[in-house]
Write a protein that holds these residues in place. Structure first.
Motif, PDB file in Angstrom:
ATOM      1  N   VAL A  37      38.252  36.713  59.952  1.00 20.26           N
ATOM      2  CA  VAL A  37      37.569  35.785  59.464  1.00 20.26           C
ATOM      3  C   VAL A  37      36.286  35.406  59.765  1.00 20.26           C
ATOM      4  N   VAL A  38      36.005  35.919  61.021  1.00 17.57           N
ATOM      5  CA  VAL A  38      34.678  35.657  61.773  1.00 17.57           C
ATOM      6  C   VAL A  38      33.736  36.773  61.053  1.00 17.57           C
ATOM      7  N   VAL A  39      34.241  38.221  60.691  1.00 18.58           N
ATOM      8  CA  VAL A  39      33.538  39.089  60.339  1.00 18.58           C
ATOM      9  C   VAL A  39      33.413  38.648  58.700  1.00 18.58           C
ATOM     10  N   ALA A  40      34.279  38.175  58.081  1.00 17.90           N
ATOM     11  CA  ALA A  40      34.153  37.986  56.577  1.00 17.90           C
ATOM     12  C   ALA A  40      33.002  36.878  56.390  1.00 17.90           C
ATOM     13  N   GLY A  41      33.162  36.067  57.565  1.00 15.65           N
ATOM     14  CA  GLY A  41      31.896  34.871  57.554  1.00 15.65           C
ATOM     15  C   GLY A  41      30.670  35.435  57.547  1.00 15.65           C
ATOM     16  N   ILE A  42      30.642  36.315  58.665  1.00 16.41           N
ATOM     17  CA  ILE A  42      28.964  36.954  58.920  1.00 16.41           C
ATOM     18  C   ILE A  42      28.700  37.838  57.705  1.00 16.41           C
ATOM     19  N   LEU A  43      29.409  38.569  57.243  1.00 19.44           N
ATOM     20  CA  LEU A  43      29.044  39.418  55.970  1.00 19.44           C
ATOM     21  C   LEU A  43      28.649  38.382  54.688  1.00 19.44           C
TER      22      LEU A  43
END
Length: 72
Positions: free
Chosen positions: A22-28
Motif C-alpha cells: 500500500v505504501v509503495v503504491a501510494g508513492i508511485l
C-alpha cells in the motif's frame, strides 16, 4: 471480515507485506498526480474598470458606462 483480521493478526509477515504494498503504491501514484498552484478556471464574467477622477457617479454613467455598454 473478522476472519480476515484474525488471519492478518496471526500472520504478521503477510500484514507487513500488505502494508508495504500500500505504501509503495501510494508513492508511485504521487508521480501521476496532477499538481497546479493556480488552476485554469473559466468564468462567464467580464470586469471593466475605468477611472474618472473627480466625476460624480451620474457623470460617469452618462459619459463612460453607457458608451461601453452599447459597444458591448
Amino acid at each position: 471480515m473478522n476472519a480476515i483480521i484474525a488471519w492478518f493478526a496471526e500472520n504478521k509477515v503477510a500484514a507487513n507485506l500488505l502494508m508495504l504494498f500500500v505504501v509503495v503504491a501510494g508513492i508511485l501514484s504521487l508521480q501521476d498526480t496532477r499538481k497546479e498552484i493556480l488552476p485554469n478556471i473559466s468564468l462567464d464574467l467580464i470586469t471593466i474598470s475605468v477611472p474618472y477622477p473627480g466625476a460624480s457617479p451620474e457623470d460617469v454613467e452618462k459619459s463612460v458606462l453607457n458608451r461601453i455598454e452599447s459597444a458591448i
